[in-house]
Design a protein around this motif. Structure first.
Motif, PDB file in Angstrom:
ATOM      1  N   ASN A 118       0.805  -1.218   0.000  1.00  0.00           N
ATOM      2  CA  ASN A 118       0.000   0.000   0.000  1.00  0.00           C
ATOM      3  C   ASN A 118       0.839   1.270   0.000  1.00  0.00           C
ATOM      4  OD1 ASN A 118       0.935   0.042   2.611  1.00  0.00           O
ATOM      5  ND2 ASN A 118      -1.077  -0.180   3.584  1.00  0.00           N
ATOM      6  N   THR A 119       2.158   1.138   0.019  1.00  0.00           N
ATOM      7  CA  THR A 119       3.021   2.311  -0.090  1.00  0.00           C
ATOM      8  C   THR A 119       3.689   2.413  -1.457  1.00  0.00           C
ATOM      9  OG1 THR A 119       4.875   1.076   0.851  1.00  0.00           O
ATOM     10  CG2 THR A 119       3.523   2.370   2.380  1.00  0.00           C
ATOM     11  N   THR A 154       3.767   3.202  -5.252  1.00  0.00           N
ATOM     12  CA  THR A 154       3.013   4.025  -6.207  1.00  0.00           C
ATOM     13  C   THR A 154       3.662   4.052  -7.588  1.00  0.00           C
ATOM     14  OG1 THR A 154       4.161   6.014  -5.417  1.00  0.00           O
ATOM     15  CG2 THR A 154       2.031   5.499  -4.411  1.00  0.00           C
ATOM     16  N   ARG A 206      -2.653   7.378  -8.322  1.00  0.00           N
ATOM     17  CA  ARG A 206      -2.183   6.329  -7.430  1.00  0.00           C
ATOM     18  C   ARG A 206      -2.966   5.054  -7.703  1.00  0.00           C
ATOM     19  NH1 ARG A 206      -2.443  10.055  -1.955  1.00  0.00           N
ATOM     20  NH2 ARG A 206      -0.508  11.234  -2.286  1.00  0.00           N
ATOM     21  N   ALA A 252      -2.989   1.783  -3.049  1.00  0.00           N
ATOM     22  CA  ALA A 252      -2.151   2.740  -2.336  1.00  0.00           C
ATOM     23  C   ALA A 252      -2.877   3.374  -1.162  1.00  0.00           C
ATOM     24  CB  ALA A 252      -1.698   3.842  -3.287  1.00  0.00           C
ATOM     25  N   TYR A 255       3.307  -0.613 -10.805  1.00  0.00           N
ATOM     26  CA  TYR A 255       2.125  -1.409 -10.504  1.00  0.00           C
ATOM     27  C   TYR A 255       1.581  -2.026 -11.788  1.00  0.00           C
ATOM     28  CZ  TYR A 255       0.768   3.412 -11.467  1.00  0.00           C
ATOM     29  OH  TYR A 255       0.684   4.680 -12.002  1.00  0.00           O
TER      30      TYR A 255
END
Length: 357
Positions: A53-54, A56, A151, A155, A59
């Motif tokens: 989740n950190t 960015t 994002r 994220a 992906y």
């Protein structure tokens, strides 16, 4: 569960599974008094997942329309939403086939008297090109809104869910009529004709620095700064039934730019060339001489824009073959040239069209 809406593969938002929490949310497939809005998904960061989740960057695209909608169950309170997956790719991979299919779907939905507006979810890197394309080929007063995210969906503080909610709110608003295709991200509402991505990373990236924004969201309600208006000399094109469009290349200007790329572009099939020129559309003298020779042999239109973020490319040209893009940046000039070639415009007609910008 999702109920099929039509043979186009549209489905109504009824009961949606949350992929993370493994829970379900329900809303009626149709609530009297709420406007009907169709969401057409094409992929992009808004439809992407990362490994944490950190993260960015780096992906992967692949989140489907059902998961996009499940992340924003509040949409059921403002609209009867239907969705369809047109594609699921990063926006750099959006091509003519996808654009023409998307156009067909948008026009079909807008032609439905029960549909109030359309939202398109899209990757931000080429969002302005798709938005501009739709603005030139969709002739309707109903709202068409393009949104995305900076994002990925995984994220912390992902911006996609609120951007999607606001886009639906905008497409459902009576105040959004007759404003052309709109770009909606990060609380801001912009015109597809003028909005450009200005920052590769920031959430607040889409602006029309010189022309300004159309409006802003206050407590998720769209507020416009002025009455509806149309960009000066905005052309309209019909791509109904088209399966392909003429190829148009963009050549980037810089010191010692390679003039052989002009010939290479034509030999590889380009039917038109946009020059992202230095300053206000300038090009080296040797490069212009090469372009003149290539034009004399091929006759293809050559439009000079500017690599600078804003400004006007126009004024006196060194050679008669040179056309200039006015306020249009290279990527938007490419879309307009592609559509004008598809429409069968002569070089003189193309020149007059660009001179009006």
């Amino acid at each position: 569960m999702f109920s099929l809406k039509s043979s186009l593969g549209l489905f109504a938002l009824c009961s949606i599974a949350f992929p993370v929490a493994d829970a379900k949310s329900s809303c009626k497939s149709s609530q009297p008094g709420l406007p009907n809005v169709t969401i057409l998904a094409t992929g992009g960061t808004i439809a992407s997942k990362a490994s944490s989740n950190t993260q960015t960057t780096n992906y992967q695209v692949g989140v489907g329309i059902d998961a996009l909608l499940s992340a924003v169950p509040e949409i059921c309170n403002i609209s009867n939403v239907s969705g369809m997956q047109v594609s699921n790719v990063d926006s750099a991979s959006i091509n003519t086939t996808i654009l023409l299919e998307l156009t067909t779907r948008v026009k079909a939905e807008l032609a439905d008297p029960t549909v109030h507006g359309v939202v398109v979810t899209h990757g931000t890197d080429t969002l302005e090109e798709t938005a501009f394309f739709l603005d030139l080929v969709v002739n309707s007063t109903k709202p068409v809104v393009i949104t995305g995210a900076m994002r990925p969906s995984t994220a912390l503080s992902a911006d996609g869910p609120l951007n999607l909610y606001q886009a639906v709110k905008l497409a459902a608003s009576k105040t959004a009529y007759a404003r052309g295709v709109m770009v909606s991200l990060n609380d801001r509402i912009g015109s597809a004709f003028t909005s450009t991505k200005n920052n590769a990373n920031s959430l607040d990236t889409f602006h029309a620095t010189e022309q300004g924004q159309l409006g802003f969201f206050i407590d998720q309600v769209p507020k416009f700064y002025s009455s509806p208006s149309t960009p000066r000399n905005k052309p309209q094109f019909d791509v109904t039934g088209q399966k392909s469009l003429p190829a148009v290349d963009i050549l980037y200007g810089h010191q010692e730019s390679n003039s052989h790329l002009i010939r290479a572009s034509i030999e590889s099939g380009a039917k038109g060339i946009i020059f992202a020129g230095v300053g206000a559309g300038g090009w080296s003298l040797d490069g212009l001489k090469s372009a003149q020779r290539a034009y004399n042999q091929s006759g293809i239109p050559m439009v000079f824009s500017r690599r600078t973020n804003d400004g006007f490319a126009g004024g006196d040209s060194i050679y008669p073959f040179q056309m200039t893009s006015g306020f249009l940046n290279p990527q938007k000039a490419r879309v307009m040239l592609q559509l004008s070639l598809n429409a069968g415009y002569s070089n003189d007609e193309i020149r007059k069209m660009f001179e009006g910008q």
